[in-house]
Design an enzyme around this catalytic site. Structure first.
Site, short mmCIF file in Angstrom:
data_model
loop_
_atom_site.label_atom_id
_atom_site.label_comp_id
_atom_site.label_asym_id
_atom_site.label_seq_id
_atom_site.Cartn_x
_atom_site.Cartn_y
_atom_site.Cartn_z
N GLY A 15 0.84 -1.19 0.00
CA GLY A 15 0.00 0.00 0.00
C GLY A 15 0.87 1.24 0.00
O GLY A 15 1.99 1.23 -0.51
N CYS A 16 0.37 2.29 0.60
CA CYS A 16 1.11 3.55 0.64
C CYS A 16 2.42 3.38 1.39
O CYS A 16 2.45 2.84 2.50
CB CYS A 16 0.25 4.62 1.33
SG CYS A 16 1.09 6.19 1.52
N PHE A 17 3.51 3.85 0.81
CA PHE A 17 4.81 3.67 1.46
C PHE A 17 4.93 4.45 2.76
O PHE A 17 5.73 4.09 3.62
CB PHE A 17 5.99 3.93 0.53
CG PHE A 17 5.99 5.17 -0.32
CD1 PHE A 17 5.38 6.35 0.04
CD2 PHE A 17 6.67 5.14 -1.53
CE1 PHE A 17 5.42 7.47 -0.76
CE2 PHE A 17 6.73 6.26 -2.35
CZ PHE A 17 6.11 7.43 -1.95
N TRP A 18 4.15 5.50 2.96
CA TRP A 18 4.21 6.24 4.21
C TRP A 18 3.87 5.32 5.38
O TRP A 18 4.50 5.39 6.43
CB TRP A 18 3.23 7.41 4.21
CG TRP A 18 3.44 8.45 3.17
CD1 TRP A 18 4.58 8.70 2.44
CD2 TRP A 18 2.48 9.41 2.74
NE1 TRP A 18 4.36 9.75 1.59
CE2 TRP A 18 3.08 10.20 1.76
CE3 TRP A 18 1.17 9.66 3.11
CZ2 TRP A 18 2.41 11.25 1.13
CZ3 TRP A 18 0.50 10.70 2.49
CH2 TRP A 18 1.12 11.50 1.51
N TYR B 22 -4.52 11.65 6.64
CA TYR B 22 -4.21 10.32 6.11
C TYR B 22 -3.34 9.55 7.10
O TYR B 22 -3.58 8.38 7.38
CB TYR B 22 -3.50 10.43 4.75
CG TYR B 22 -3.23 9.08 4.13
CD1 TYR B 22 -4.13 8.52 3.23
CD2 TYR B 22 -2.09 8.35 4.46
CE1 TYR B 22 -3.90 7.27 2.68
CE2 TYR B 22 -1.86 7.11 3.92
CZ TYR B 22 -2.76 6.56 3.03
OH TYR B 22 -2.54 5.32 2.49
#
Length: 176
Positions: A10-13, A153
């Site tokens: 998913g989102c790398f953050w 987010y």
């Protein structure tokens, strides 16, 4: 001695923030891998046209943290049955992927994925592929959760993953 592992979930953050909690992790770098476009930008990867996934490259001390422990944390912090999506993020750039650096990592990841299949009602769709090239993401994406903990987010998606790691893997936190 350091080793590297590369994961996309998913989102790398979110993945970056979760992995940074672990003792033995020396660095986590957000980037792109698994596609065909050379030196892609975030905007290009988000278009879904580069073939790349948002990934993190984890540099760790194998004397403190084993690769299979990284796999355990990786799979505990995303849903490996979701094809090309995680939470609100949709597209092949958000796919579940383990990019192995050598044959040992390939074998360990394949065995881990096979074992996971019995734990889920749906099929585990995590891609397993050799790491060919890792492209570091733009600086604004590095340490994003640390820099923006109050971002909506981050509060909704990264913070719960960090908390899960802190609760479930407390023994692995702070080991140096």
């Amino acid at each position: 001695m350091s080793e590297s592992a590369t994961f996309g979930g998913g989102c790398f953050w979110c993945t970056e923030a979760a992995m940074k909690e672990l003792g033995g992790v020396q660095s986590v770098t957000s980037g792109y891998a698994g596609g065909h476009t050379e030196d892609p930008t975030y905007r290009e990867v988000c278009s879904g046209q580069t073939g790349h996934a948002e990934v993190v490259q984890v540099t760790y001390d194998p004397e403190v943290l084993a690769y299979d422990e990284l796999l355990e944390v990786f799979f505990a912090t995303h849903d490996p049955t979701q094809l090309n999506r995680q939470g609100p993020d949709v597209g092949s750039q958000y796919r579940s992927i383990v990019l192995f650096h050598d044959e040992t990592q390939r074998e360990q990841a394949a065995a881990y994925i096979d074992a996971l299949d019995s734990e889920y009602d749906d099929e585990v769709v995590t891609e397993l592929a050799p790491l060919e090239t890792f492209y570091r993401a733009e600086e604004k994406h590095q340490d994003y959760f640390e820099k923006h903990p109050n971002d909506a987010y981050c509060r909704m998606h990264a913070a719960p993953k960090v908390e899960k790691v802190r609760e479930k893997f407390a023994a692995k936190i702070g080991e140096a």
